[in-house]
Design a protein around this motif. Structure first.
Motif, mmCIF file in Angstrom:
data_model
loop_
_atom_site.group_PDB
_atom_site.id
_atom_site.type_symbol
_atom_site.label_atom_id
_atom_site.label_comp_id
_atom_site.label_asym_id
_atom_site.label_seq_id
_atom_site.Cartn_x
_atom_site.Cartn_y
_atom_site.Cartn_z
ATOM 1 N N GLY A 58 53.358 -38.420 -5.122
ATOM 2 C CA GLY A 58 54.192 -37.362 -5.688
ATOM 3 C C GLY A 58 54.998 -36.598 -4.663
ATOM 4 N N LEU A 59 54.361 -36.204 -3.553
ATOM 5 C CA LEU A 59 55.071 -35.391 -2.557
ATOM 6 C C LEU A 59 56.243 -36.172 -1.959
ATOM 7 C CD1 LEU A 59 52.168 -33.558 -0.651
ATOM 8 C CD2 LEU A 59 53.329 -32.879 -2.764
ATOM 9 N N LYS A 60 55.986 -37.444 -1.665
ATOM 10 C CA LYS A 60 57.019 -38.320 -1.089
ATOM 11 C C LYS A 60 58.213 -38.460 -2.048
ATOM 12 C CE LYS A 60 55.062 -42.203 -0.074
ATOM 13 N NZ LYS A 60 54.557 -43.539 0.314
ATOM 14 N N ILE A 61 57.902 -38.707 -3.309
ATOM 15 C CA ILE A 61 58.959 -38.868 -4.324
ATOM 16 C C ILE A 61 59.691 -37.539 -4.526
ATOM 17 C CG2 ILE A 61 59.449 -39.424 -6.754
ATOM 18 C CD1 ILE A 61 56.772 -41.147 -6.607
ATOM 19 N N GLY A 62 58.903 -36.459 -4.572
ATOM 20 C CA GLY A 62 59.478 -35.124 -4.792
ATOM 21 C C GLY A 62 60.439 -34.707 -3.693
ATOM 22 N N LYS A 63 60.096 -35.076 -2.447
ATOM 23 C CA LYS A 63 60.964 -34.769 -1.303
ATOM 24 C C LYS A 63 62.291 -35.516 -1.432
ATOM 25 C CE LYS A 63 57.942 -33.451 2.181
ATOM 26 N NZ LYS A 63 56.753 -33.929 2.873
ATOM 27 N N ARG A 64 62.196 -36.797 -1.772
ATOM 28 C CA ARG A 64 63.395 -37.645 -1.866
ATOM 29 C C ARG A 64 64.277 -37.236 -3.041
ATOM 30 N NH1 ARG A 64 63.520 -42.206 -4.758
ATOM 31 N NH2 ARG A 64 61.284 -42.606 -4.608
ATOM 32 N N CYS A 65 63.656 -36.849 -4.152
ATOM 33 C CA CYS A 65 64.421 -36.572 -5.387
ATOM 34 C C CYS A 65 64.640 -35.092 -5.635
ATOM 35 C CB CYS A 65 63.689 -37.166 -6.582
ATOM 36 S SG CYS A 65 63.436 -38.932 -6.463
ATOM 37 N N ASN A 66 64.110 -34.239 -4.748
ATOM 38 C CA ASN A 66 64.196 -32.794 -4.953
ATOM 39 C C ASN A 66 63.640 -32.418 -6.334
ATOM 40 O OD1 ASN A 66 64.783 -30.173 -4.186
ATOM 41 N ND2 ASN A 66 66.835 -30.222 -5.081
ATOM 42 N N SER A 67 62.481 -32.973 -6.655
ATOM 43 C CA SER A 67 61.860 -32.777 -7.972
ATOM 44 C C SER A 67 61.242 -31.389 -8.087
ATOM 45 C CB SER A 67 60.741 -33.807 -8.178
ATOM 46 O OG SER A 67 61.122 -35.086 -7.741
ATOM 47 N N LEU A 68 61.085 -30.947 -9.325
ATOM 48 C CA LEU A 68 60.319 -29.732 -9.599
ATOM 49 C C LEU A 68 58.923 -30.159 -10.054
ATOM 50 C CD1 LEU A 68 60.324 -26.590 -9.883
ATOM 51 C CD2 LEU A 68 60.771 -26.972 -12.322
ATOM 52 N N PHE A 69 57.900 -29.655 -9.366
ATOM 53 C CA PHE A 69 56.512 -29.976 -9.722
ATOM 54 C C PHE A 69 56.021 -28.983 -10.765
ATOM 55 C CE2 PHE A 69 57.228 -32.085 -5.796
ATOM 56 C CZ PHE A 69 56.402 -33.196 -5.806
ATOM 57 N N ILE A 70 55.244 -29.475 -11.707
ATOM 58 C CA ILE A 70 54.675 -28.629 -12.754
ATOM 59 C C ILE A 70 53.165 -28.860 -12.746
ATOM 60 C CG2 ILE A 70 54.671 -28.088 -15.218
ATOM 61 C CD1 ILE A 70 57.471 -29.477 -15.366
ATOM 62 N N CYS A 71 52.413 -27.808 -12.465
ATOM 63 C CA CYS A 71 50.957 -27.939 -12.418
ATOM 64 C C CYS A 71 50.308 -26.560 -12.405
ATOM 65 C CB CYS A 71 50.522 -28.769 -11.208
ATOM 66 S SG CYS A 71 51.292 -28.316 -9.658
ATOM 67 N N VAL A 72 48.974 -26.535 -12.404
ATOM 68 C CA VAL A 72 48.287 -25.238 -12.390
ATOM 69 C C VAL A 72 48.551 -24.524 -11.058
ATOM 70 C CG1 VAL A 72 46.512 -25.963 -14.050
ATOM 71 C CG2 VAL A 72 46.046 -26.116 -11.571
ATOM 72 N N ASN A 73 48.419 -23.219 -11.101
ATOM 73 C CA ASN A 73 48.824 -22.340 -10.005
ATOM 74 C C ASN A 73 48.360 -22.778 -8.608
ATOM 75 O OD1 ASN A 73 49.739 -19.610 -8.954
ATOM 76 N ND2 ASN A 73 47.556 -19.539 -8.494
ATOM 77 N N GLU A 74 47.063 -23.026 -8.450
ATOM 78 C CA GLU A 74 46.537 -23.311 -7.110
ATOM 79 C C GLU A 74 47.121 -24.613 -6.564
ATOM 80 O OE1 GLU A 74 44.789 -22.474 -9.780
ATOM 81 O OE2 GLU A 74 43.717 -20.629 -9.287
ATOM 82 N N LEU A 75 47.262 -25.605 -7.428
ATOM 83 C CA LEU A 75 47.848 -26.879 -7.012
ATOM 84 C C LEU A 75 49.353 -26.702 -6.735
ATOM 85 C CD1 LEU A 75 47.521 -29.908 -6.532
ATOM 86 C CD2 LEU A 75 47.509 -30.261 -9.024
ATOM 87 N N ALA A 76 50.008 -25.865 -7.541
ATOM 88 C CA ALA A 76 51.440 -25.574 -7.320
ATOM 89 C C ALA A 76 51.644 -24.887 -5.966
ATOM 90 C CB ALA A 76 51.979 -24.703 -8.449
ATOM 91 N N GLU A 77 50.726 -23.991 -5.607
ATOM 92 C CA GLU A 77 50.820 -23.319 -4.303
ATOM 93 C C GLU A 77 50.646 -24.328 -3.166
ATOM 94 O OE1 GLU A 77 51.748 -20.162 -3.508
ATOM 95 O OE2 GLU A 77 52.247 -20.053 -5.646
#
Ligand code: NI
Ligand code: MN
Length: 225
Positions: A58-77
């Motif tokens: 996820g992090l790798k894909i998110g960096k490349r695609c400038n994705s918005l992550f959606i998850c519970v607070n602690e994981l989002a932090e």
């Protein structure tokens, strides 16, 4: 919309207007996924919990695609601590995004990031797009509140683990289908590693035995829902 299954708990939703949402994109290290992380993109990435077989690439894909992550607070932090964008939510809460509505549910499981950071409670997620509700239970044991979740949020597709050891096995998963009462059940989190090997056809047979519909997706299969 389209629903694509990569094996384990990893899915991609593609809306009618082409918005791509990944759920638990464990691809490069996933021995059964025919698709690798470089071949997917996503505007949104949803994590059910912090374990490596869910955070995956996820992090790798998110960096490349400038994705918005959606998850519970602690994981989002934790995601934000890696320099990425996240929308913090929590169990019981829902929010409207441009593609549809996301609501987090309980899941009986743990959560720890691959670098051993506390990432809050494990969760399940209800995603409502184009009038259809998908319930991805995340990793969980059986719990009776699945009945309440199904009553309050009528479910079209329930994606639920059957692989045992870390999550529900077949017997508990059949009971989960009975409680949550989805229109269609789709088995996940099995046959990725030897410890979670099981027979999805046995699950399908037993789900049909209680008068419900089960669809087994092959790893890499995409369906219109
Ligand atoms: Ni897990
Ligand atoms: Mn897992």
């Amino acid at each position: 919309m389209k629903l694509k299954y990569f094996g384990h708990s990893a899915f991609q939703l593609t809306t009618k207007n082409g918005i791509k949402i990944l759920i638990d994109p464990f691809l490069d290290g996933n021995p059964v996924s025919p698709v690798k992380s470089k071949d997917v993109d996503a505007k949104y990435i949803i994590f059910t919990h912090g374990h490596g077989d869910h955070v995956g690439d996820g992090l790798k894909i998110g960096k490349r695609c400038n994705s918005l992550f959606i998850c519970v607070n602690e994981l989002a932090e934790w995601v934000k601590s890696k320099g990425l964008n996240a929308h913090n939510m929590h169990i019981g809460g829902s929010h409207n995004f441009e593609f549809g509505r996301v609501k987090f549910t309980i899941a009986h499981h743990g959560s720890l990031s691959p670098d051993n950071q506390y990432t809050g409670e494990a969760s399940g997620v209800l995603i409502t797009i184009e009038g259809k509700t998908i319930y991805h239970t995340g990793d969980t044991g059986l719990f009776y509140d699945m009945k309440l979740i199904g009553e309050m949020n009528p479910i079209d597709y329930m994606l639920l683990p059957i692989g045992d050891n870390y999550t529900m096995g077949i017997t508990d998963a059949v009971k989960a289908v009975e409680l949550a009462n989805p229109k269609t059940a789709i088995p996940i989190h099995y046959n990725t590693f030897p410890v979670i090997n099981t027979d999805p056809n046995e699950f399908k047979k037993r789900v049909e035995g209680i008068g419900k519909i089960c669809k087994i997706l092959s790893f890499g299969e995409e369906i219109e829902i």
